[in-house]
Write a protein that holds these residues in place. Sequence first.
Motif: not given
Lengths: 112, 113
Positions: B35-45
């Motif tokens: 996953y990647r986690q960007d500020p204010g964006m949640g985790l994306k697979l």
Amino acid sequence: QKEVEQDPGPLSVPEGAIVSLNCTYSNSAFQYFMWYRQYSRKGPELLMYTYSSGNKEDGRFTAQVDKSSKYISLFIRDSQPSDSATYLCAIRTNFGNEKLTFGTGTRLTIIP
Amino acid sequence: NAGVTQTPKFRILKIGQSMTLQCAQDMNHNYMYWYRQDPGMGLKLIYYSVGAGITDKGEVPNGYNVSRSTTEDFPLRLELAAPSQTSVYFCASRTTGVDQPQHFGDGTRLSIL
């Protein structure tokens, strides 16, 4: 419209208060509902998991799902400073779909 | 119990460089995720794997590659790093079973300058 909406906070409450954290979702195919807790500089850890409407309790934590309203909640009773973290809801469709859709997270601070 | 181990913890890359983020788990889990986690964006697979030799794309796979030659390891490769890949990357694993939770590592913080 985002698939999952979560108020980012920040939310600050005094120690001992009841905390309510919420997410709404738009896809009625979502069937599995999770709450993760994430401390600063750490990975998320699973707190609660449910796949049905109603309440599920685990110690001071209660997860509530209302599928008719597409609304999920996490309640924390007798909140402690150690509960200060970011809380993320995560939702998934049926079994076999590996994609978890995460909310953006709510940053919670418990004030001693 | 080591659980899920990610290395490195921090890294700064220049635009156009490449690198591999390492992930290892010692729980004999079949399923692994990036996953990647960007500020204010949640985790994306980004990518996931259901077992050694089997990988599949997630929500945001562009610019990344993965391989799964063993049950324990699931490296994530960035080719031609771009500023948009600045993020916190999390690896996770779980065992078989519909209600089994994903166990996360502590992340790799990557900056592309």
